[in-house]
Enzyme design. Structure first.
Site, PDB file in Angstrom:
ATOM      1  N   HIS A 104      33.241  38.743  41.688  1.00 56.32           N
ATOM      2  CA  HIS A 104      32.345  37.895  40.879  1.00 56.32           C
ATOM      3  C   HIS A 104      32.434  36.446  41.324  1.00 56.32           C
ATOM      4  O   HIS A 104      33.383  36.044  42.001  1.00 56.32           O
ATOM      5  CB  HIS A 104      32.716  37.983  39.391  1.00 56.32           C
ATOM      6  CG  HIS A 104      34.086  37.443  39.065  1.00 56.32           C
ATOM      7  ND1 HIS A 104      35.248  38.128  39.381  1.00 56.32           N
ATOM      8  CD2 HIS A 104      34.481  36.287  38.472  1.00 56.32           C
ATOM      9  CE1 HIS A 104      36.294  37.427  38.981  1.00 56.32           C
ATOM     10  NE2 HIS A 104      35.855  36.292  38.437  1.00 56.32           N
ATOM     11  N   ASP A 106      32.490  32.852  39.134  1.00 50.82           N
ATOM     12  CA  ASP A 106      32.727  32.530  37.735  1.00 50.82           C
ATOM     13  C   ASP A 106      31.443  32.068  37.045  1.00 50.82           C
ATOM     14  O   ASP A 106      30.737  31.179  37.547  1.00 50.82           O
ATOM     15  CB  ASP A 106      33.792  31.428  37.606  1.00 50.82           C
ATOM     16  CG  ASP A 106      35.178  31.936  37.978  1.00 50.82           C
ATOM     17  OD1 ASP A 106      35.437  33.151  37.807  1.00 50.82           O
ATOM     18  OD2 ASP A 106      35.991  31.122  38.461  1.00 50.82           O
ATOM     19  N   HIS A 263      35.386  36.174  44.097  1.00 52.97           N
ATOM     20  CA  HIS A 263      36.802  36.524  44.064  1.00 52.97           C
ATOM     21  C   HIS A 263      37.036  37.724  43.164  1.00 52.97           C
ATOM     22  O   HIS A 263      36.156  38.120  42.387  1.00 52.97           O
ATOM     23  CB  HIS A 263      37.666  35.325  43.638  1.00 52.97           C
ATOM     24  CG  HIS A 263      37.338  34.788  42.287  1.00 52.97           C
ATOM     25  ND1 HIS A 263      36.255  33.972  42.043  1.00 52.97           N
ATOM     26  CD2 HIS A 263      37.935  34.957  41.085  1.00 52.97           C
ATOM     27  CE1 HIS A 263      36.206  33.661  40.769  1.00 52.97           C
ATOM     28  NE2 HIS A 263      37.216  34.255  40.149  1.00 52.97           N
ATOM     29  N   ARG A 278      43.918  28.875  34.058  1.00 52.70           N
ATOM     30  CA  ARG A 278      42.756  28.481  34.863  1.00 52.70           C
ATOM     31  C   ARG A 278      42.011  27.318  34.226  1.00 52.70           C
ATOM     32  O   ARG A 278      41.734  27.349  33.019  1.00 52.70           O
ATOM     33  CB  ARG A 278      41.780  29.662  35.010  1.00 52.70           C
ATOM     34  CG  ARG A 278      40.736  29.413  36.098  1.00 52.70           C
ATOM     35  CD  ARG A 278      39.733  30.541  36.179  1.00 52.70           C
ATOM     36  NE  ARG A 278      38.552  30.243  35.389  1.00 52.70           N
ATOM     37  CZ  ARG A 278      37.594  31.117  35.114  1.00 52.70           C
ATOM     38  NH1 ARG A 278      37.675  32.363  35.553  1.00 52.70           N
ATOM     39  NH2 ARG A 278      36.552  30.757  34.390  1.00 52.70           N
TER      40      ARG A 278
HETATM   41  C1  SIN Z   1      39.579  34.877  37.639  1.00 47.89           C
HETATM   42  O1  SIN Z   1      38.707  35.670  37.940  1.00 47.89           O
HETATM   43  O2  SIN Z   1      39.320  33.726  37.318  1.00 47.89           O
HETATM   44  C2  SIN Z   1      41.031  35.316  37.634  1.00 47.89           C
HETATM   45  C3  SIN Z   1      41.514  35.672  38.986  1.00 47.89           C
HETATM   46  C4  SIN Z   1      42.936  36.168  38.954  1.00 47.89           C
HETATM   47  O3  SIN Z   1      43.482  36.418  37.896  1.00 47.89           O
HETATM   48  O4  SIN Z   1      43.509  36.319  40.035  1.00 47.89           O
END
Ligand code: SIN
Length: 296
Positions: A104, A106, A263, A278
């Site tokens: 995805h 974000d 990611h 995050r």
């Molecule tokens: C995310 O998608 O923001 C999290 C990625 C992760 O936990 O490695």
């Protein structure tokens, strides 16, 4: 290795990703050092800083150099820090559900998706729990000219529904067995339209901008009509040679450009805790590759 005056950037893969050395994120960065961090981000698309010792305030302070920080919908923020999203899975939690566990970008379900995110590792499993990123410039550039031309003229509809709608993939309605608190609300049915190919405002390069988590269909087509080409694009975007994979250690921070990457968090650490913080940096409305779409 690229040469900078204030840092060293060591690539970790051919497609994207570099470890940055020589920067202490707990200290305010000079303008020159910050410009180099930004240049390294534009060059490598995702950059990693190891052995950082950051309070939530220092994490926020560094991230906010790039833009205003966003409060992420649907997920309860860290107590006392509305702009810190705790990404957590406990050792006893279901292995089926994982936040960020599919490719995805974000919040592509918003009108102005984030510029990027900064993910800080606090509790890291002894093995597993890596994160992968994929280079969406490469994904676009490696397509045939005719398909590029077709995609340049298309828009796609994005929605949070599959993840955050009632019964969505990561909704747990505050289940006390889970560390994260993810709830649906009326925003989960929103749909937004973005170009399928976006132009990065800083580099001027074109990036593929559809993802299997939030893209629903092409604008003006049914889901059935859209699905075959979308499935091809999702699979193409995640080709191994377009990716890098980061092995976390406690105190690592990953900063990615959400405009030209996707990611995915690996769901392979059953029986272990993983806790990340995050921050999410505000962005702008994606620019279309064709002038016709830019005016929409
Ligand atoms: C995310 O998608 O923001 C999290 C990625 C992760 O936990 O490695």
């Amino acid at each position: 290795m690229s040469m900078y005056r204030h840092l060293e950037a060591h690539p970790i893969a051919g497609a994207l990703g570099a470890e940055i050395r020589g920067i202490d994120l707990s200290q305010p960065l000079s303008d020159e050092a910050f410009d180099e961090v930004q240049a390294a981000l534009h060059e490598h698309l995702v950059i990693f800083f190891r052995d950082q010792h950051l309070t939530p305030e220092q994490h926020i302070h560094f991230s906010a150099r790039f833009g205003d920080l966003l409060e992420v919908p649907f997920v309860r923020a860290l107590e006392g820090y509305p702009t810190i999203l705790p990404v957590m899975k406990g050792k006893a939690e279901s292995k089926k559900r994982l936040f960020g566990g599919l490719w995805h970008t974000d919040m592509s379900y918003t009108q102005e998706p984030p510029l990027g995110s900064a993910l800080y590792g606090r509790v890291i499993p002894p093995y597993g729990g890596d994160t992968m990123w994929a280079n969406m410039y490469r994904a676009y550039e490696s397509l045939s000219d005719r398909l590029k031309q077709i995609l340049d003229g298309l828009n796609a509809v994005h929605s949070p529904a599959r993840s955050y709608g009632a019964g969505g993939a990561v909704v747990n309605n505050g289940d006390p067995a889970d560390k994260m608190d993810v709830r649906t609300d009326e925003r989960a049915t929103n749909e937004v339209i973005h170009p399928v190919v976006r132009v990065h405002p800083a580099t001027g390069k074109k990036a593929l901008y559809v993802n299997s988590t939030y893209t629903v269909r092409f604008e003006g087509m049914t889901q059935e009509e859209s699905e075959p080409l979308l499935q091809f694009l999702y699979q193409h975007a995640g080709r191994p040679e377009f990716t890098c994979r980061f092995r976390w250690t406690p105190g690592s921070l990953a900063l990615w450009d959400n405009r030209c990457t996707q990611h995915l968090a690996m769901n392979d650490y059953d029986g272990f805790d993983r806790e990340m913080h995050r921050t999410t940096i505000s962005g702008e409305r994606p620019l279309a590759a064709s002038a016709r779409l830019q005016s929409l």
